[in-house]
Design a protein around this motif. Sequence first.
Motif: not given
Length: 339
Positions: A182-190
Motif C-alpha cells: 500500500g505504499h505510494r511514496r517509496i524512497g531509495m537510498i542508492s
Amino acid sequence: MPRPRSARPTQRDIAEMAGVSITTVSHVVNGTRAVAEETKAAVLRAIETTGYTGDAIARSLVTGGTRSIGMAISLVANPYFAALMHAIEREASANGYTVLLADTHDTAGTERDVVRALRSRRVDGLLITPAPGDGSVLGELVSLDVPTVLMDRLTTRTDIDQVGAENIQATSALTAHLASLGHRRIGMISGAPGLTTSDERVLGYRLGLGRSGLSWSPDLVACGQSSRDGGGLALSTLLALPEPPSALVVANDSMMVGVLHEARRRGLRIGQDLPVVVYDDVEWADLVDPPLTTMAQPIDEIGRRAVQLLLARLADPGRPAETVRLPPTLRHRASCGCS
C-alpha cells in the motif's frame, strides 16, 4: 655421515627421507607423472614432516604458471566482500591454487598499483572487483591479454569474463513488494555513483515503481555513498522532505547499518514507523529487531563461478568472453512491515 640439512628443506632432503629419487619427488610435487600410491604416500609424509614448500617462482619458469591467483578487492567497501573472498579461496584451494589478496581501498589509483604488484608476483590470473573510476586498469589488462575475471561490479564490456548477481529485476521485486503493501511514496537510498551496481539498483527501483503504477520522483532518491555514515545522512535527507517517504529501499547492507542507527537516534521503529527492505543479506539480518527483509546475493556461487571462469580462461585463452548473472533470493522477514 649424513649430509647436513639446510635450513630450508629441498627435494634432495625429501628424496633421502622417503627413500626415492629426486625425480620421483619432482613428479609427486608437480603432478607430472603417475607414481605408485605407496611411493607417493612416503613422499607426502616426508613433505609434511619437513614442511617443504618448494620454489613456486622457479617452478613457474618451467611450467609457465605459479598456481596462484591474484585478487584485487576492497576490504572495507562492504561486508559482503569478505564472504566473497572466503568463497573464492575455498574454490581456488580445491583446484590446487593459492590466492594472493590485495586491497584496492576502492580507489582507482590504488587499484592500478595493487594490480601491477600482483602481476609482478607472476600470478596466473586476476579476480577483480573494479573500483569506481575510468576503467583504465581493465583496459590495460585486456590489451595485455592478462586472464581476468570481474566480480560483482560488472561492465558493459564484451571482451572480459565477469560474474555477479542480477540487480535490476531483484531491486524491482523489492520495490514492488513495498508497493503491494500500500505504499505510494517509496524512497531509495542508492549506492556510490560510478558503480554499475548502484546504477542497476536505481534502475530496478524505477522499474518496480513503474510496474506498480507509481511515478518516479528524483527527490525520493538519496545517495548513501555505499557507506554506513552515508546511509544515515541519506535517511536524514529523505526524512527532511515536506512529504517524506513512507517506506525505503536500501541498496546495500553497509548503508542499512547507518539507516538503523539514524532511525534509532530519531526514535523511529523500523517496520512500523518506517518499513525498510535492503539489497544484500548479512549474518545479523535476522538477529536485529525486527529482522530485515533482504535480497540475498548467491555469494558462494559467485565466488565459485569466478574461479571457474578464470581457470577456463587459463585452459583456453581463445574462448569467447562470458558474462554470468546469478539470481539473488528474497528473504522475507518483518522489517518491511509485514506481520
